[in-house]
Write an enzyme that holds these catalytic residues in place. Structure first.
Site, PDB file in Angstrom:
ATOM      1  CB  SER A  38       8.736  37.899  47.474  1.00  0.00           C
ATOM      2  OG  SER A  38       8.758  37.178  46.648  1.00  0.00           O
ATOM      3  CE  LYS A  62       5.242  32.654  44.636  1.00  0.00           C
ATOM      4  NZ  LYS A  62       5.456  32.267  46.334  1.00  0.00           N
ATOM      5  CG  LEU A  90       9.196  28.802  45.676  1.00  0.00           C
ATOM      6  CD1 LEU A  90       9.235  27.463  46.398  1.00  0.00           C
ATOM      7  CD2 LEU A  90      10.500  29.016  45.261  1.00  0.00           C
ATOM      8  CG  ASN A 116      12.056  36.556  46.638  1.00  0.00           C
ATOM      9  OD1 ASN A 116      12.236  35.248  46.352  1.00  0.00           O
ATOM     10  ND2 ASN A 116      11.949  36.998  47.864  1.00  0.00           N
ATOM     11  CB  CYS A 147      10.543  28.918  50.380  1.00  0.00           C
ATOM     12  SG  CYS A 147       9.025  28.223  49.964  1.00  0.00           S
ATOM     13  CG  ASN A 209       9.622  33.215  53.784  1.00  0.00           C
ATOM     14  OD1 ASN A 209       8.141  33.092  53.854  1.00  0.00           O
ATOM     15  ND2 ASN A 209      10.483  33.148  52.897  1.00  0.00           N
ATOM     16  N   GLY A 234       0.386  37.410  58.345  1.00  0.00           N
ATOM     17  CA  GLY A 234      -0.989  38.151  58.528  1.00  0.00           C
ATOM     18  C   GLY A 234      -0.566  38.764  60.064  1.00  0.00           C
ATOM     19  N   GLY A 260       5.601  41.405  58.435  1.00  0.00           N
ATOM     20  CA  GLY A 260       5.030  40.508  59.318  1.00  0.00           C
ATOM     21  C   GLY A 260       3.695  41.025  59.774  1.00  0.00           C
ATOM     22  CB  THR A 283      -1.058  38.555  54.583  1.00  0.00           C
ATOM     23  OG1 THR A 283       0.075  37.520  54.624  1.00  0.00           O
ATOM     24  CG2 THR A 283      -2.503  37.731  54.659  1.00  0.00           C
TER      25      THR A 283
HETATM   26  O1  RRO Z   1       5.618  30.004  47.292  1.00  0.00           O
HETATM   27  C1  RRO Z   1       5.331  29.725  48.508  1.00  0.00           C
HETATM   28  O2  RRO Z   1       4.882  28.678  48.897  1.00  0.00           O
HETATM   29  C2  RRO Z   1       6.295  30.789  49.601  1.00  0.00           C
HETATM   30  C3  RRO Z   1       7.600  31.230  49.358  1.00  0.00           C
HETATM   31 BR1  RRO Z   1       8.268  31.059  47.820  1.00  0.00          BR
HETATM   32  C4  RRO Z   1       7.755  31.943  50.790  1.00  0.00           C
HETATM   33  O3  RRO Z   1       8.894  32.400  50.752  1.00  0.00           O
HETATM   34  N1  RRO Z   1       7.234  31.841  51.918  1.00  0.00           N
HETATM   35  C5  RRO Z   1       5.782  31.480  51.799  1.00  0.00           C
HETATM   36  O4  RRO Z   1       5.269  31.644  52.803  1.00  0.00           O
HETATM   37  N2  RRO Z   1       5.357  30.804  50.670  1.00  0.00           N
END
Ligand code: RRO
Length: 321
Positions: A38, A62, A90, A116, A147, A209, A234, A260, A283
């Site tokens: 996502s 996303k 987000l 997501n 997040c 995440n 990354g 990851g 990434t």
């Molecule tokens: O949008 C973001 O800043 C973000 C989200 Br939703 C997430 O789940 N993980 C991330 O690293 N950035």
């Protein structure tokens, strides 16, 4: 005329084309184990100039929220050694726009479409899930309880097993769609959180995440990100992700999707070996937008070379001791 040796063997050589890449993740059956992560492939449609969306095992969109969000102050991305820091925050046009405008264009293009979602409360997660229940074109939900970049934070959801169980249980009651719960690495006991999500009724876990991190330019004193702290992803995070997949697979009876630092088929096979049933690639899209179909082909080649007829035979083959 003599028969060539290959034709005489009981098990003719495995060819890349003949390798069965299908995997099962609870109720989901994927044509191959390579999914987009996502946030790194937009809403899916953005990848169409690069590859046919049906080539991915699944496309994950996303994060969608209830209301539109503008996202965080710039800069939102900062490169680090073997990694990427983000603080995107987000940005999205909200669930109404997703349902009315995006979904009609997206439905049917991916072989499996995962949406997501992130709510600001347990009730809002359930409300979003109910809104998507029964919509044609959606195959599963991924709950983003992890997040790192929301003011006030949605990380506290992912850090408290009691809240995680309640959240997933409430979403479970709101939808018949398969649920994947995406976990944060920024916790002490990842297995406890995964166990709670399973107790709440999640069909699978995806992890990790991003890891909380920051960068700074000492000459200017300026941080790399507008919010100072953000999420690291990354290749730099791959060993952490593998360790967390290992801990969940060992301790909790739940299908796992590994995420990851995957950039090639060898990385993907490492996650499968540790016990993940599928992987997500994030990434690496920024360096190589066609990474997903490339990894799918790489899996075929490597598995065939290793004599594996089915990718499922590779899952959980870690040998300890
Ligand atoms: O949008 C973001 O800043 C973000 C989200 Br939703 C997430 O789940 N993980 C991330 O690293 N950035």
């Amino acid at each position: 005329m003599t028969t060539p040796p290959a034709a005489r063997t009981a098990h003719p050589a495995v060819t890349p084309e003949s390798v069965d890449l299908s995997v099962e993740i609870g109720p989901l059956r994927l044509a191959n184990p390579v999914m987009t992560a996502s946030g790194t492939a937009g809403l899916g449609l953005e990848m169409e100039p690069f590859w046919d969306l049906s080539l991915a095992g699944a496309v994950v969109v996303k994060t969608i929220t209830k209301l539109p969000r503008r996202g965080n102050p710039m800069p939102r991305l900062a490169e680090t050694a073997s990694g990427l820091l983000n603080s995107i925050g987000l940005p999205n046009k909200g669930i109404d726009h997703f349902v009315d405008v995006v979904l009609p264009k997206l439905a049917g293009k991916a072989s499996c479409l995962v949406v997501n979602l992130a709510g600001g409360s347990v009730a809002e997660f359930a409300e979003l899930a109910a809104r998507l229940d029964g919509r044609p074109g959606i195959d599963a939900l991924e709950l983003n309880i992890s997040c790192p970049n929301v003011e006030g934070g949605n990380l506290p959801f992912a850090r408290d097993p009691t809240v995680v169980e309640r959240l997933v249980a409430q979403v479970r009651r709101a939808t018949t769609l398969p649920i994947v719960t995406k976990l944060s690495p920024n916790v002490d006991d990842i297995a406890a959180v995964a166990r709670a999500a399973r107790a709440g009724g999640t069909d699978a876990i995806s992890l990790i995440n991003t890891l909380l991190g920051m960068s700074v330019d000492w000459r200017t004193g300026r941080p790399g990100l507008g919010t100072v702290v953000g999420g690291l992803s990354g290749p730099a995070v791959k060993p952490v992700a593998l360790r967390m997949v290992y801990e969940v697979v060992r301790n909790v009876d739940v299908p796992v999707i590994g995420i990851g630092g995957i950039v090639d088929a060898d990385d993907a096979l490492e996650f499968l070996t540790v016990g993940a049933s599928a992987v997500q690639i994030g990434t690496a899209h920024y360096r190589s937008p066609d990474v997903v179909p490339r990894v799918v082909e790489g899996l075929r080649e490597r598995l065939a070379a290793a004599g594996r007829r089915r990718v499922a035979e590779q899952i959980g083959t870690l040998r300890v001791g």
